[in-house]
Design an enzyme around this catalytic site. Structure first.
Site, PDB file in Angstrom:
ATOM      1  CD  GLU A   1      -3.188  -1.075   1.986  1.00  0.00           C
ATOM      2  OE1 GLU A   1      -3.227  -0.218   2.885  1.00  0.00           O
ATOM      3  OE2 GLU A   1      -4.121  -1.875   1.766  1.00  0.00           O
TER       4      GLU A   1
ATOM      5  CD  GLU B   1      -3.495  -6.085   2.773  1.00  0.00           C
ATOM      6  OE1 GLU B   1      -4.346  -5.351   3.335  1.00  0.00           O
ATOM      7  OE2 GLU B   1      -2.267  -5.895   2.855  1.00  0.00           O
TER       8      GLU B   1
HETATM    9  O1  AHR Z   1      -5.194  -6.156   6.671  1.00  0.00           O
HETATM   10  C1  AHR Z   1      -5.074  -5.021   7.476  1.00  0.00           C
HETATM   11  C2  AHR Z   1      -4.395  -3.863   6.783  1.00  0.00           C
HETATM   12  O2  AHR Z   1      -5.187  -3.416   5.733  1.00  0.00           O
HETATM   13  C3  AHR Z   1      -3.062  -4.147   6.134  1.00  0.00           C
HETATM   14  O3  AHR Z   1      -2.005  -4.071   7.022  1.00  0.00           O
HETATM   15  C4  AHR Z   1      -2.966  -3.045   5.122  1.00  0.00           C
HETATM   16  O4  AHR Z   1      -2.173  -3.407   4.015  1.00  0.00           O
HETATM   17  C5  AHR Z   1      -4.402  -2.752   4.764  1.00  0.00           C
HETATM   18  O5  AHR Z   1      -4.692  -1.404   4.806  1.00  0.00           O
END
Ligand code: AHR
Length: 514
Positions: free
Chosen positions: A194, A317
Site C-alpha cells: 500500500e 488483500e
Molecule cells: O489487513 C489489514 C491492513 O489493511 C493491512 O495491514 C494493510 O495493508 C491494509 O490497509
C-alpha cells in the site's frame, strides 16, 4: 385496446416466468478457459493483534500443543483447507519491519513497538525461520513482503540473499548458523505494501521509479527466483495498474491490488459485523460488483500495456472490514464472522475465477483472529468460521480449468436502495477430472430453483455440500454449538431435467455425476 391487452399478457408471461423456475444455468464443458490458480485461495498473516502471536504462534514452551511453537490444532485446520500460500509479515507492518530483528536466538531479539497495530510490544519471536517453518508445515508457498517504507534497497536485497543464497558468503553462513543449511524457497517477493498509503504515501510515478531502482538489486540463484510483486492500487483505483505496467520492466511479474468491503461503503463508520439489517446484508454483497468491474478495467489496461500477458494481478488483500468488536483493542481488528462473510467470500471466488486469465493470486485478510478470519482462537480453543467453510467448499476449484457458465433469467435481488444479481455461478473441471459447479443465492429471504444443464443435456445427479443457516448473522462461537456448518446436498434428474433448489442465503458446491 386488444393490442395493448396482448402486449400486457406477453409481459406478464415473461415476468411470471422469470420469477418462477425458469432460471437455467448452462455450463459449457467443451470450452475450457484458463486455469483457476490455486493461489486464488491464498491467505495473509500479519503481525497484527493475535493474528500470529497467540492465534498461531504460542512458542515451543507453551502447554498448548505445538510443533516448534506453531499450534497443532490451527495448523491441522489450515492444512485441511489446503492453504496454497501465505503472505507475511504484512500489510502495513511490513513497511516497518526489519528482517534482521527476527533472526538468531529468540531471547536475544530486540523488542519493538508495533506502532501500526495497537502500540503493543513486538518481540520478534516469529521471524524468517519461524515463518518458513509454518509454510513448510502447511505445505504452502511463501510470499514475503519486503519493507520499502522504512527500509533500504540493500536491506531488501540482503534479505533475499539470506533466504536463497547457496555459496559461502557471510550472510549465507549466518543463515546456516541460525539453523538452516538448505536455502528457503521464496516463491513470491514484494517491494512495499500500500505504497499509496501506510507504505509511504507515494504517487504511482514515484513508486514506479523506486521499484525500478530497488528491483535492479534483487538477485537469487536462477532456480530459486521468486516472482516479484509491485504494490498496486486500492479499491476502484486502476491508475497504479496503468503507471506500473507502462513503466516497469525488470524483475516485475505481478501487480498487487487491495479492496476491502464495508457495510456502509465508507471507511469511517463501517458498520457492524453481526446484528445488522437486510440492507447491510445486501450492501455488502452487492459491492462485489465493484471488484468485478475493477478487474475488468485492469485487464483492459494490461492487455494494452502487456499484450504478451506476462503480468498477473495479485489481489493480495480483500475481505470484510467492520467496526471493531466492542471491548477489543481497535488496533487488533477483531471482528465476528457470520454467514454473510461466507457468502461474501464465495462471491469473491466466483469473480476471481471469471478473471482467472490475469488473477493468479488472492489473499484474504486475514488467516486467524484478524478481519475476515478463517479461525478464531481463545487460549487453547478454536472455532472454524463460516468463511473457513466457504473456503473448504471451494477447494476443488484450486487449479481447476474454468468453464463458461450462462445464467438465464437470473432474478434481480433488490432491497432498500441496493440491487444485485440473485445468483452467482462458477464452474470448473477439477484436477480429479470431475466437473464442479459453485452456486451462491445472495437473496436473504427467497429460495431459488434453477435447472442445470451441461451443454444441451441435464446431468443425472449432482452431489456436494450446502452452507446456509437460519439467520443472516449466524456464526460459530467458542463454547456454543456451531450454527454454520456445511451439510450434504444432492439433486437428481427427473424427466430429463435436473432442478437445484438453493435455499435463501446459501452457497452450494456440487460435483456433476453422470
Ligand atoms: O489487513 C489489514 C491492513 O489493511 C493491512 O495491514 C494493510 O495493508 C491494509 O490497509
Amino acid at each position: 385496446m386488444k393490442k395493448q391487452l396482448l402486449a400486457l399478457a406477453a409481459m406478464l408471461a415473461v415476468s411470471a416466468g422469470a420469477l418462477a423456475a425458469d432460471i437455467k444455468v448452462v455450463v459449457s464443458a467443451d470450452q475450457p478457459g484458463p486455469v483457476i490458480h490455486r493461489n486464488i485461495y491464498g491467505q495473509f498473516a500479519e503481525h497484527l493483534g493475535t493474528g500470529i502471536y497467540e492465534g498461531m504462534w504460542v512458542g515451543p514452551e507453551s502447554k498448548i500443543p505445538n510443533v516448534r511453537g506453531w499450534r497443532k490444532d490451527v495448523v491441522a485446520a489450515l492444512k485441511d483447507l489446503k492453504v496454497p500460500l501465505v503472505r507475511w509479515p504484512g500489510g502495513c507492518f511490513a513497511d516497518e519491519y526489519h528482517w534482521r530483528d527476527g533472526i538468531g536466538p529468540r531471547n536475544k531479539r530486540p523488542v519493538k513497538v508495533n506502532t501500526h497495530w495497537g502500540g503493543v510490544p513486538e518481540n520478534n519471536a516469529v521471524g524468517t525461520h519461524e515463518f518458513f517453518d509454518l509454510v513448510e508445515q502447511l505445505g504452502a508457498e511463501a510470499y514475503v513482503n519486503a519493507n520499502m517504507g522504512t527500509g533500504t534497497p540493500q536491506e531488501a536485497a540482503e534479505w533475499l540473499e539470506y533466504m536463497t543464497g547457496e555459496g559461502n558468503a557471510t550472510i549465507v553462513e549466518q543463515r546456516r548458523k541460525n539453523g538452516r543449511d538448505k536455502p528457503f524457497r521464496v516463491h513470491y517477493y514484494a517491494l512495499g505494501n500500500e505504497t499509496w498509503g501506510c507504505g509511504g504515501n507515494m504517487r504511482p510515478e514515484y513508486y514506479a521509479d523506486l521499484y525500478r531502482h530497488w528491483a535492479t538489486f534483487l538477485k537469487t540463484p536462477a532456480h530459486n527466483r521468486p516472482l516479484f510483486i509491485a504494490s498496486g492500487g486500492n479499491d476502484v483505483d486502476t491508475t497504479w495498474t496503468e503507471v506500473l505496467s507502462k513503466n516497469v520492466k525488470h524483475n516485475f511479474d505481478a501487480i498487487a491490488h487491495h479492496a476491502y468491503t464495508f457495510p456502509s461503503g465508507k471507511w469511517e463508520g463501517k458498520g457492524a459485523a453481526a446484528g445488522f439489517p437486510e440492507a447491510e446484508w445486501i450492501s455488502m454483497l452487492s459491492q462485489v460488483k465493484k471488484i468485478d468491474d475493477t478487474l475488468a478495467k485492469s485487464r483492459v489496461i494490461l492487455d494494452k500495456n502487456d499484450p504478451a500477458k506476462k503480468l498477473a494481478i495479485y489481489f493480495d488483500e480483500w475481505g470484510s472490514w467492520y467496526d471493531p468488536e466492542p471491548g477489543s483493542n481497535p488496533g487488533f481488528l477483531v471482528q465476528r464472522n457470520t454467514l454473510r462473510d461466507a457468502l461474501l467470500a464465495a462471491l469473491h471466488f466466483n469473480v476471481f475465477h471469471s478473471h482467472a486469465e490475469r488473477v493468479k493470486m488472492s489473499n484474504v485478510a486475514q488467516m486467524v483472529n484478524v478481519l475476515q478470519a478463517m479461525i478464531l482462537t481463545s487460549k487453547d480453543k478454536l472455532v472454524l468460521t463460516p468463511t473457513y467453510h466457504a473456503f473448504k467448499l471451494y477447494t476443488p476449484f484450486q487449479d481447476a480449468t474454468s468453464l463458461p457458465v450462462k445464467v438465464e433469467n437470473n432474478p434481480v435481488y433488490k432491497h432498500d436502495k441496493f440491487e444485485m444479481p440473485g445468483l452467482s455461478v462458477t464452474a470448473g473441471r477439477a484436477k480429479d477430472g470431475k466437473l464442479y459447479v459453485g452456486l451462491v443465492n445472495a437473496n436473504a429471504t427467497q429460495a431459488a430453483e434453477l435447472d442445470l444443464q451441461v451443454g444441451a443435456a441435464a446431468p443425472k445427479t449432482v452431489k456436494g455440500q450446502v452452507l446456509t443457516a437460519g439467520a443472516m448473522d449466524a456464526q460459530n462461537e467458542l463454547g456454543k454449538a456451531a450454527q454454520v456448518v456445511p451439510q450434504p446436498f444432492e439433486a437428481k434428474a427427473t424427466d430429463g431435467k435436473l432442478t437445484i433448489k438453493l435455499p435463501a442465503k446459501s452457497i452450494v458446491v456440487v460435483a456433476v455425476e453422470g
